[in-house]
Motif scaffolding. Sequence first.
Motif, PDB file in Angstrom:
ATOM      1  N   PRO A 119      13.862  24.917 -38.995  1.00 25.32           N
ATOM      2  CA  PRO A 119      13.361  25.475 -37.733  1.00 25.32           C
ATOM      3  C   PRO A 119      13.260  27.001 -37.755  1.00 25.32           C
ATOM      4  O   PRO A 119      12.548  27.597 -36.945  1.00 25.32           O
ATOM      5  N   GLU A 120      13.981  27.649 -38.710  1.00 32.93           N
ATOM      6  CA  GLU A 120      13.941  29.109 -38.811  1.00 32.93           C
ATOM      7  C   GLU A 120      12.977  29.588 -39.896  1.00 32.93           C
ATOM      8  O   GLU A 120      13.005  30.764 -40.275  1.00 32.93           O
ATOM      9  N   ALA A 121      12.142  28.702 -40.413  1.00 31.78           N
ATOM     10  CA  ALA A 121      11.187  29.080 -41.468  1.00 31.78           C
ATOM     11  C   ALA A 121      10.311  30.244 -41.009  1.00 31.78           C
ATOM     12  O   ALA A 121       9.874  30.295 -39.860  1.00 31.78           O
ATOM     13  N   GLU A 122      10.074  31.182 -41.943  1.00 30.96           N
ATOM     14  CA  GLU A 122       9.269  32.359 -41.600  1.00 30.96           C
ATOM     15  C   GLU A 122       7.802  32.008 -41.341  1.00 30.96           C
ATOM     16  O   GLU A 122       7.108  32.718 -40.622  1.00 30.96           O
ATOM     17  N   LEU A 123       7.333  30.921 -41.965  1.00 32.71           N
ATOM     18  CA  LEU A 123       5.946  30.490 -41.730  1.00 32.71           C
ATOM     19  C   LEU A 123       5.903  28.981 -41.568  1.00 32.71           C
ATOM     20  O   LEU A 123       6.410  28.238 -42.411  1.00 32.71           O
ATOM     21  N   LYS A 124       5.304  28.542 -40.465  1.00 30.76           N
ATOM     22  CA  LYS A 124       5.126  27.114 -40.205  1.00 30.76           C
ATOM     23  C   LYS A 124       3.637  26.847 -40.014  1.00 30.76           C
ATOM     24  O   LYS A 124       2.966  27.557 -39.275  1.00 30.76           O
ATOM     25  N   ILE A 125       3.150  25.837 -40.704  1.00 34.44           N
ATOM     26  CA  ILE A 125       1.737  25.459 -40.612  1.00 34.44           C
ATOM     27  C   ILE A 125       1.665  23.997 -40.211  1.00 34.44           C
ATOM     28  O   ILE A 125       2.382  23.158 -40.773  1.00 34.44           O
ATOM     29  N   PHE A 126       0.821  23.688 -39.231  1.00 29.17           N
ATOM     30  CA  PHE A 126       0.639  22.298 -38.804  1.00 29.17           C
ATOM     31  C   PHE A 126      -0.796  21.894 -39.102  1.00 29.17           C
ATOM     32  O   PHE A 126      -1.747  22.424 -38.520  1.00 29.17           O
ATOM     33  N   MET A 127      -0.946  20.929 -40.035  1.00 31.87           N
ATOM     34  CA  MET A 127      -2.277  20.527 -40.470  1.00 31.87           C
ATOM     35  C   MET A 127      -2.760  19.267 -39.769  1.00 31.87           C
ATOM     36  O   MET A 127      -1.995  18.319 -39.559  1.00 31.87           O
ATOM     37  N   THR A 128      -4.044  19.278 -39.431  1.00 30.27           N
ATOM     38  CA  THR A 128      -4.625  18.117 -38.768  1.00 30.27           C
ATOM     39  C   THR A 128      -6.086  17.949 -39.199  1.00 30.27           C
ATOM     40  O   THR A 128      -6.697  18.861 -39.763  1.00 30.27           O
ATOM     41  N   ALA A 129      -6.620  16.755 -38.957  1.00 30.14           N
ATOM     42  CA  ALA A 129      -8.028  16.422 -39.199  1.00 30.14           C
ATOM     43  C   ALA A 129      -8.254  15.089 -38.518  1.00 30.14           C
ATOM     44  O   ALA A 129      -7.294  14.363 -38.209  1.00 30.14           O
ATOM     45  N   SER A 130      -9.497  14.743 -38.272  1.00 27.57           N
ATOM     46  CA  SER A 130      -9.782  13.475 -37.592  1.00 27.57           C
ATOM     47  C   SER A 130      -9.333  12.303 -38.468  1.00 27.57           C
ATOM     48  O   SER A 130      -9.299  12.410 -39.694  1.00 27.57           O
ATOM     49  N   ALA A 131      -8.974  11.190 -37.823  1.00 26.97           N
ATOM     50  CA  ALA A 131      -8.526  10.000 -38.556  1.00 26.97           C
ATOM     51  C   ALA A 131      -9.618   9.512 -39.505  1.00 26.97           C
ATOM     52  O   ALA A 131      -9.335   9.074 -40.630  1.00 26.97           O
ATOM     53  N   GLU A 132     -10.869   9.595 -39.062  1.00 25.31           N
ATOM     54  CA  GLU A 132     -11.990   9.134 -39.887  1.00 25.31           C
ATOM     55  C   GLU A 132     -12.141   9.983 -41.147  1.00 25.31           C
ATOM     56  O   GLU A 132     -12.356   9.465 -42.246  1.00 25.31           O
ATOM     57  N   THR A 133     -12.023  11.302 -40.981  1.00 26.30           N
ATOM     58  CA  THR A 133     -12.114  12.210 -42.124  1.00 26.30           C
ATOM     59  C   THR A 133     -10.982  11.937 -43.108  1.00 26.30           C
ATOM     60  O   THR A 133     -11.188  11.868 -44.332  1.00 26.30           O
ATOM     61  N   ARG A 134      -9.782  11.750 -42.587  1.00 23.76           N
ATOM     62  CA  ARG A 134      -8.623  11.490 -43.442  1.00 23.76           C
ATOM     63  C   ARG A 134      -8.751  10.158 -44.167  1.00 23.76           C
ATOM     64  O   ARG A 134      -8.372  10.034 -45.337  1.00 23.76           O
ATOM     65  N   ALA A 135      -9.314   9.148 -43.482  1.00 23.53           N
ATOM     66  CA  ALA A 135      -9.489   7.833 -44.104  1.00 23.53           C
ATOM     67  C   ALA A 135     -10.477   7.906 -45.272  1.00 23.53           C
ATOM     68  O   ALA A 135     -10.251   7.298 -46.321  1.00 23.53           O
ATOM     69  N   LYS A 136     -11.543   8.663 -45.107  1.00 28.57           N
ATOM     70  CA  LYS A 136     -12.534   8.814 -46.181  1.00 28.57           C
ATOM     71  C   LYS A 136     -11.918   9.499 -47.398  1.00 28.57           C
ATOM     72  O   LYS A 136     -12.141   9.095 -48.543  1.00 28.57           O
ATOM     73  N   ARG A 137     -11.133  10.540 -47.137  1.00 28.89           N
ATOM     74  CA  ARG A 137     -10.492  11.266 -48.239  1.00 28.89           C
ATOM     75  C   ARG A 137      -9.481  10.378 -48.961  1.00 28.89           C
ATOM     76  O   ARG A 137      -9.416  10.362 -50.190  1.00 28.89           O
ATOM     77  N   ARG A 138      -8.694   9.645 -48.173  1.00 30.07           N
ATOM     78  CA  ARG A 138      -7.657   8.783 -48.745  1.00 30.07           C
ATOM     79  C   ARG A 138      -8.292   7.642 -49.538  1.00 30.07           C
ATOM     80  O   ARG A 138      -7.813   7.284 -50.615  1.00 30.07           O
ATOM     81  N   LEU A 139      -9.395   7.079 -49.025  1.00 29.15           N
ATOM     82  CA  LEU A 139     -10.103   6.000 -49.716  1.00 29.15           C
ATOM     83  C   LEU A 139     -10.578   6.472 -51.087  1.00 29.15           C
ATOM     84  O   LEU A 139     -10.390   5.793 -52.101  1.00 29.15           O
ATOM     85  N   GLU A 140     -11.184   7.654 -51.114  1.00 23.99           N
ATOM     86  CA  GLU A 140     -11.687   8.216 -52.372  1.00 23.99           C
ATOM     87  C   GLU A 140     -10.540   8.431 -53.361  1.00 23.99           C
ATOM     88  O   GLU A 140     -10.663   8.121 -54.556  1.00 23.99           O
ATOM     89  N   GLU A 141      -9.423   8.939 -52.859  1.00 21.82           N
ATOM     90  CA  GLU A 141      -8.257   9.199 -53.701  1.00 21.82           C
ATOM     91  C   GLU A 141      -7.723   7.912 -54.324  1.00 21.82           C
ATOM     92  O   GLU A 141      -7.443   7.847 -55.520  1.00 21.82           O
ATOM     93  N   LEU A 142      -7.598   6.857 -53.510  1.00 14.38           N
ATOM     94  CA  LEU A 142      -7.073   5.584 -53.991  1.00 14.38           C
ATOM     95  C   LEU A 142      -8.038   4.917 -54.966  1.00 14.38           C
ATOM     96  O   LEU A 142      -7.625   4.356 -55.982  1.00 14.38           O
ATOM     97  N   GLN A 143      -9.332   4.982 -54.663  1.00 10.31           N
ATOM     98  CA  GLN A 143     -10.328   4.372 -55.544  1.00 10.31           C
ATOM     99  C   GLN A 143     -10.385   5.090 -56.893  1.00 10.31           C
ATOM    100  O   GLN A 143     -10.583   4.462 -57.931  1.00 10.31           O
ATOM    101  N   ASN A 144     -10.196   6.410 -56.869  1.00  9.78           N
ATOM    102  CA  ASN A 144     -10.177   7.180 -58.120  1.00  9.78           C
ATOM    103  C   ASN A 144      -8.999   6.788 -59.006  1.00  9.78           C
ATOM    104  O   ASN A 144      -9.030   6.987 -60.218  1.00  9.78           O
ATOM    105  N   LYS A 145      -7.961   6.246 -58.368  1.00  7.06           N
ATOM    106  CA  LYS A 145      -6.784   5.789 -59.110  1.00  7.06           C
ATOM    107  C   LYS A 145      -6.915   4.325 -59.520  1.00  7.06           C
ATOM    108  O   LYS A 145      -5.977   3.736 -60.047  1.00  7.06           O
ATOM    109  N   GLY A 146      -8.088   3.730 -59.224  1.00  6.58           N
ATOM    110  CA  GLY A 146      -8.338   2.356 -59.637  1.00  6.58           C
ATOM    111  C   GLY A 146      -7.826   1.292 -58.684  1.00  6.58           C
ATOM    112  O   GLY A 146      -7.806   0.102 -59.027  1.00  6.58           O
ATOM    113  N   GLN A 147      -7.429   1.696 -57.473  1.00  7.14           N
ATOM    114  CA  GLN A 147      -6.924   0.719 -56.510  1.00  7.14           C
ATOM    115  C   GLN A 147      -8.084   0.116 -55.706  1.00  7.14           C
ATOM    116  O   GLN A 147      -9.008   0.828 -55.306  1.00  7.14           O
TER     117      GLN A 147
END
Length: 232
Positions: free
Chosen positions: A143-171
């Motif tokens: 809680p005392e970290a000098e820099l805090k970053i909160f990352m977000t993106a739409s669920a659809e965008t994240r699903a597309k990225r995750r799908l590509e990542e998993l498929q690249n791994k042969g899943q």
Amino acid sequence: MNKKIIIAIDGFSSTGKSTVAKQLAAALRYIYVDSGAMYRAVTFYALENDLIGVDFFYKDQLIKHLERIRISFKFNAELGFAEVYLNGQNIENEIRTLRVSNFVSKIAEISEVRKKLVEQQQEMGKEKGIVMDGRDIGTVVFPEAELKIFMTASAETRAKRRLEELQNKGQEVNYQEVLKNIEERDFIDTNRDDSPLAQAEDAVLFDNSNLSREEQFNLLLAICKKAIQKAL
């Protein structure tokens, strides 16, 4: 820049936290810790020991097993980042599957699991010069970290990225399956009783829905350097 700080990166699943955290740590010569991998390691242990499944969850048994679970990170020079080990076994690839993703939020809900891992994470950050990503790094772990970053993106965008990542791994996975997993994890992560996913009041909100990885890295590196300069 001799002064070292703690950089806490939180956010929703599949926002690319781990990827950019690794890049930032390498650029700043900081230590990178993937806290999410620690929860995935416990999840993998639970799956391998038949403590969780589609229609069962032996939570009390898992809590009793926690003293047997040893998680460590070992730097792989070839890959350029630290891989996750569970009781001496390299499980870096095993924990990145949809099988583990489907159960990790349920494991992360358990207070005893969170307590054990938070203690380990805080120990890792005592010397500073660390980049750690997860769900509660800026709110609970540091809680005392000098820099805090909160990352977000739409669920659809994240699903597309995750799908590509998993498929690249042969899943073999499909978009709807991945999107459902992300939406379910979002709900569990933001609604759990113990340390729910939330943006710290002093965190920088960073939406990367429309950014390339290179653009994201350059923007965040500038933010990090500014925070380090401020701490001097």
